[in-house]
Design a protein around this motif. Sequence first.
Motif, short mmCIF file in Angstrom:
data_model
loop_
_atom_site.label_atom_id
_atom_site.label_comp_id
_atom_site.label_asym_id
_atom_site.label_seq_id
_atom_site.Cartn_x
_atom_site.Cartn_y
_atom_site.Cartn_z
N ASP A 89 0.83 -1.21 0.00
CA ASP A 89 0.00 0.00 0.00
C ASP A 89 0.87 1.26 0.00
OD1 ASP A 89 -2.27 -1.56 -0.02
OD2 ASP A 89 -2.60 -1.42 2.16
N ALA A 90 1.94 1.23 0.76
CA ALA A 90 2.85 2.38 0.80
C ALA A 90 3.51 2.59 -0.56
CB ALA A 90 3.90 2.18 1.88
N ARG A 91 3.88 1.49 -1.23
CA ARG A 91 4.49 1.59 -2.56
C ARG A 91 3.49 2.16 -3.56
NH1 ARG A 91 3.50 -1.21 -6.83
NH2 ARG A 91 2.73 -3.00 -5.68
N LYS A 92 2.25 1.70 -3.51
CA LYS A 92 1.24 2.21 -4.44
C LYS A 92 1.01 3.70 -4.23
CE LYS A 92 -1.18 -2.11 -5.29
NZ LYS A 92 -2.45 -2.84 -5.17
N GLU A 93 0.99 4.13 -2.98
CA GLU A 93 0.82 5.56 -2.69
C GLU A 93 2.03 6.35 -3.18
OE1 GLU A 93 -0.54 9.18 -1.57
OE2 GLU A 93 -1.65 7.31 -1.79
N ALA A 94 3.22 5.80 -3.01
CA ALA A 94 4.44 6.48 -3.49
C ALA A 94 4.43 6.57 -5.01
CB ALA A 94 5.67 5.75 -2.99
N GLU A 95 3.96 5.52 -5.69
CA GLU A 95 3.86 5.56 -7.15
C GLU A 95 2.85 6.61 -7.60
OE1 GLU A 95 2.85 1.52 -8.10
OE2 GLU A 95 4.95 0.95 -8.41
N ARG A 96 1.72 6.71 -6.89
CA ARG A 96 0.71 7.70 -7.22
C ARG A 96 1.29 9.11 -7.08
NH1 ARG A 96 -2.05 11.31 -5.24
NH2 ARG A 96 -1.40 10.94 -3.10
N GLN A 97 2.03 9.34 -6.01
CA GLN A 97 2.63 10.65 -5.80
C GLN A 97 3.69 10.97 -6.86
OE1 GLN A 97 1.59 12.90 -3.62
NE2 GLN A 97 3.07 14.35 -4.46
N ALA A 98 4.48 9.98 -7.23
CA ALA A 98 5.49 10.19 -8.27
C ALA A 98 4.84 10.52 -9.61
CB ALA A 98 6.39 8.96 -8.40
N ARG A 99 3.76 9.82 -9.94
CA ARG A 99 3.04 10.14 -11.18
C ARG A 99 2.45 11.54 -11.15
NH1 ARG A 99 1.20 4.87 -10.58
NH2 ARG A 99 -0.79 5.60 -9.76
N ALA A 100 1.94 11.94 -9.99
CA ALA A 100 1.34 13.27 -9.85
C ALA A 100 2.39 14.36 -10.05
CB ALA A 100 0.68 13.41 -8.48
N THR A 101 3.58 14.18 -9.51
CA THR A 101 4.61 15.21 -9.68
C THR A 101 5.09 15.25 -11.13
OG1 THR A 101 6.36 13.72 -8.95
CG2 THR A 101 5.39 15.15 -7.29
N GLU A 102 5.21 14.10 -11.77
CA GLU A 102 5.61 14.08 -13.18
C GLU A 102 4.55 14.75 -14.05
OE1 GLU A 102 6.27 9.96 -14.00
OE2 GLU A 102 8.22 9.93 -13.00
N LYS A 103 3.29 14.53 -13.72
CA LYS A 103 2.20 15.15 -14.47
C LYS A 103 2.23 16.67 -14.30
CE LYS A 103 -2.82 14.98 -14.99
NZ LYS A 103 -4.06 14.36 -14.49
N ALA A 104 2.50 17.12 -13.09
CA ALA A 104 2.58 18.56 -12.83
C ALA A 104 3.72 19.20 -13.64
CB ALA A 104 2.77 18.82 -11.34
N ILE A 105 4.83 18.50 -13.74
CA ILE A 105 5.96 19.02 -14.52
C ILE A 105 5.58 19.09 -16.00
CG2 ILE A 105 8.29 18.45 -15.32
CD1 ILE A 105 8.84 17.45 -12.46
N ARG A 106 4.93 18.05 -16.50
CA ARG A 106 4.50 18.07 -17.90
C ARG A 106 3.50 19.18 -18.17
NH1 ARG A 106 4.18 12.60 -17.16
NH2 ARG A 106 1.92 12.69 -17.09
N ARG A 107 2.53 19.37 -17.25
CA ARG A 107 1.53 20.42 -17.42
C ARG A 107 2.17 21.80 -17.44
NH1 ARG A 107 -2.55 18.37 -13.34
NH2 ARG A 107 -1.04 19.37 -12.03
N ALA A 108 3.23 21.97 -16.66
CA ALA A 108 3.94 23.26 -16.63
C ALA A 108 4.78 23.46 -17.89
CB ALA A 108 4.80 23.34 -15.38
N GLY A 109 4.96 22.41 -18.66
CA GLY A 109 5.74 22.52 -19.89
C GLY A 109 7.24 22.48 -19.66
N LEU A 110 7.66 21.84 -18.58
CA LEU A 110 9.08 21.79 -18.25
C LEU A 110 9.73 20.52 -18.72
CD1 LEU A 110 8.83 23.21 -14.65
CD2 LEU A 110 9.57 24.39 -16.69
#
Length: 110
Positions: A89-110
């Motif tokens: 469960d901790a790994r799945k939550e960490a994966e979700r958070q990692a995907r969210a930060t990558e998505k935020a970077i892509r949305r910012a166009g970086l």
Amino acid sequence: MSEVYRSYTPAEKRKRALLVLRGVKQAAADAVDPKLDRQIDRIDQAAEERGQREASALFRQDEKAKATLAAAKAAERAARGKDRAAARDARKEAERQARATEKAIRRAGL
């Protein structure tokens, strides 16, 4: 497109659009006021500084999420029995958070 990331506030976007429109009208009349360019440059400079701070914060957050994910994967591999489910469960939550930060970077166009 510029290689510089800029983060405009809504008020800066409106003000900049108004200044550009005013500059276009003045250019059509061959009477461009240099104050307009200076105001636009000041808005761009403030947005660029804010963009640099936001970009560095996003990258720091992404690195932290990746480190947390790596630690969670290691903990899952080492866990046994009931601890394994909690580690998964901790790994799945960490994966979700990692995907969210990558998505935020892509949305910012970086």
